[in-house]
Write a protein that holds these residues in place. Sequence first.
Motif, mmCIF file in Angstrom:
data_model
loop_
_atom_site.group_PDB
_atom_site.id
_atom_site.type_symbol
_atom_site.label_atom_id
_atom_site.label_comp_id
_atom_site.label_asym_id
_atom_site.label_seq_id
_atom_site.Cartn_x
_atom_site.Cartn_y
_atom_site.Cartn_z
ATOM 1 N N MET A 162 39.348 -15.151 -2.106
ATOM 2 C CA MET A 162 39.637 -15.209 -3.528
ATOM 3 C C MET A 162 41.146 -15.156 -3.784
ATOM 4 O O MET A 162 41.688 -15.939 -4.555
ATOM 5 C CB MET A 162 38.963 -14.031 -4.201
ATOM 6 C CG MET A 162 38.840 -14.177 -5.673
ATOM 7 S SD MET A 162 37.549 -13.057 -6.200
ATOM 8 C CE MET A 162 37.253 -13.662 -7.807
ATOM 9 N N LEU A 163 41.809 -14.230 -3.096
ATOM 10 C CA LEU A 163 43.262 -14.116 -3.260
ATOM 11 C C LEU A 163 43.947 -15.382 -2.774
ATOM 12 O O LEU A 163 44.852 -15.912 -3.426
ATOM 13 C CB LEU A 163 43.790 -12.912 -2.473
ATOM 14 C CG LEU A 163 43.398 -11.545 -3.026
ATOM 15 C CD1 LEU A 163 43.833 -10.438 -2.084
ATOM 16 C CD2 LEU A 163 43.999 -11.332 -4.402
ATOM 17 N N LEU A 164 43.492 -15.911 -1.620
ATOM 18 C CA LEU A 164 44.141 -17.097 -1.063
ATOM 19 C C LEU A 164 43.928 -18.319 -1.955
ATOM 20 O O LEU A 164 44.856 -19.097 -2.197
ATOM 21 C CB LEU A 164 43.634 -17.377 0.355
ATOM 22 C CG LEU A 164 44.122 -16.375 1.403
ATOM 23 C CD1 LEU A 164 43.508 -16.686 2.756
ATOM 24 C CD2 LEU A 164 45.640 -16.388 1.485
ATOM 25 N N SER A 165 42.694 -18.481 -2.458
ATOM 26 C CA SER A 165 42.488 -19.643 -3.323
ATOM 27 C C SER A 165 43.283 -19.474 -4.625
ATOM 28 O O SER A 165 43.725 -20.455 -5.229
ATOM 29 C CB SER A 165 41.003 -19.864 -3.608
ATOM 30 O OG SER A 165 40.413 -18.680 -4.043
ATOM 31 N N GLY A 166 43.477 -18.213 -5.053
ATOM 32 C CA GLY A 166 44.342 -17.965 -6.213
ATOM 33 C C GLY A 166 45.746 -18.467 -5.961
ATOM 34 O O GLY A 166 46.362 -19.124 -6.807
ATOM 35 N N VAL A 167 46.239 -18.204 -4.759
ATOM 36 C CA VAL A 167 47.586 -18.673 -4.394
ATOM 37 C C VAL A 167 47.634 -20.202 -4.426
ATOM 38 O O VAL A 167 48.564 -20.802 -4.984
ATOM 39 C CB VAL A 167 47.980 -18.151 -2.993
ATOM 40 C CG1 VAL A 167 49.274 -18.804 -2.529
ATOM 41 C CG2 VAL A 167 48.132 -16.647 -3.014
ATOM 42 N N ALA A 168 46.590 -20.828 -3.855
ATOM 43 C CA ALA A 168 46.573 -22.288 -3.810
ATOM 44 C C ALA A 168 46.527 -22.873 -5.222
ATOM 45 O O ALA A 168 47.269 -23.812 -5.550
ATOM 46 C CB ALA A 168 45.365 -22.760 -3.021
#
Lengths: 346, 292
Positions: A162-168
Amino acid sequence: MKTQSKLYFYITLSTILLALIAVWSLGTGVYDFGGKSAFEVLGKVITGDSTVSLSDKYVVWDVRAARIVMAILIGSMLSVSGTSLQGLFRNPLATGDLIGLTAGATLMAAITIVLGGYFKDYLPEAVQFSLVGISAFIGSLLAMLLVYRISTTGGKTNVVMMLLSGVAISAIGFSIVGFLIYISKDDQLRDLTFWNMGSLAGATWTKNAILTTVLLFSFSILLPKGKALNAMMLGERDAQHLGINVERLKKQIVIIVSLMVGTCVAFSGTIGFVGLIVPYILRLIFKSNYGFIMPLSSVFGSILLLTADTLSRSIVEPSELPIGILTAMMGAPIFIAILMKFKKSI
Amino acid sequence: MKKFIVAASMLIAVYSCKKEDTKSTENNTEAKAEAPKTNHKIVTLNGGITEIVAALGHEKEIVATDVTSTYPEGLKTSAENLGHVRSITIEPIMAVSPTLILASDKDINPDLMGKIKSSGIKTETFKQEYSVEGTKKLIADVAKAIGNNDYQKLNDKIDSDLAQVQTLTKKPKVLFIYARGNMMMVSGRNTPMAALIGIAGGENAVNDFEDFKPLTPEAVVKANPDILFLFSSGLESSGGIEGVLKAPGVAQTNAGKNKKVIAMDGGLISGFGPRLGEAAVSLNKLLIENAK
């Protein structure tokens, strides 16, 4: 029970502080009430005294009071959304910014500011004025849905995903905003920058009514989640064993936070740091007891934002500073000061 | 000491003459404005509109303006400067308790417009078109809004000024550069600069886009202007004529080879108010001088 009465004590104390700041804020501004104080005028407005001139009434009620209430509402919501996300993700950096909500809202708002001229005229007038706000809200919801779809498999949400896709998503969002900035005209560019740094200048009672509704609904669900978030600190599996429905908790928090962030961004532009700083400071002072810091953050967020807004409109009179600059300026030194003080205990 | 006294008395004499002058014009306008009694407290949020209001003899009624209202000079002391129109908020406007707000329809942001509407202050927004006809219409509209219909003399002045514009045998290609330090933008179609260049007998150098775009070396070389045109303040900020000539691509153009750089006051160029004719004549003269 002892901690409970301690909580009430702190809540009362901070509410009194907030009230004092509101009084200071009401008396601050460039408008001159012709010898009377802003409070006299406000008193007369409330009691329905007809001797108050229309402009006095307008400034005290529709400009200053509306703005103060908006600062309190938005500060509270941003702060509580930060606290909830940080509790859920067990990460002090988790805020609406990090999971891409702000980027989504910003992107949609920027599209409306720069390209709105092409479709604005086809919409009813009531919508035209709040178009940027509405699209920001939709942007935040869309970003949340996208992040959720990417990070959920078989009904289970992976927090790291979730955090990583937020970054993307933030990266995509801001690159398109960059392109829009490049093709925008001079006045649009100014709107964009101004909006990117946030402002409460557009406060009205209608907006406050909407914000209040969202706040009451969201807080009634989030504030009782303190115990569940405390359990989450042990890790998802242990929380599950303690009888917490972790998946349900995640869903609720993420949806409600994007509702709050979307609504706030829609009415005030992006105001950074509130959701990051307030819970962090509270955690340092009161340790990570979410039953404690969740309700407190709702008051301290208001204190921070109302102070920032009052300063923003009194530092460079008759103009005003975008509030985002001030929240960052105020937030960062406090942040450092507290880090220094608690250096050993961290 | 004697010299000082002489100088001082001369100064006083000059100053009092000036005062006399302004007094007499005031009397004139008062006499003219008798029929429709106007005693507004006006906030003007656009340089051109401010000039029109002042030229109609209502300068004293302007209580606050925006940052683009740089003319007449007297407003610097007599009216509050509210800053850039995109960042103005309602309370400073209310603080000068205006009875009338005048603005161009493109300038005000929607939030502020909503606030102004609900404050109940009378507000007029005008469409500003960058042409001679558009300017005359704007003058008529503003005059109507402040209840002074004695505007024909302003339009006549524009006409008589424009009559002095000489036709150039070969239209020079003029590139307007909006420079603030190192950032440089050039003006395409539908900008006040392109319009003024046309009225003054030149040809705008870039017409393949609207509004302003960042200056790229290739685009400059392709446009190949004969003359570079800047705001005086912009020319200063980018290091004078030498500085502009050093901008990438400029040296390869006709303007760069012949060192043809001209500058005029920003308010005069972009105002499109009563001084339109004046601006066109000044630019026309500069173009003729530099055509040689």
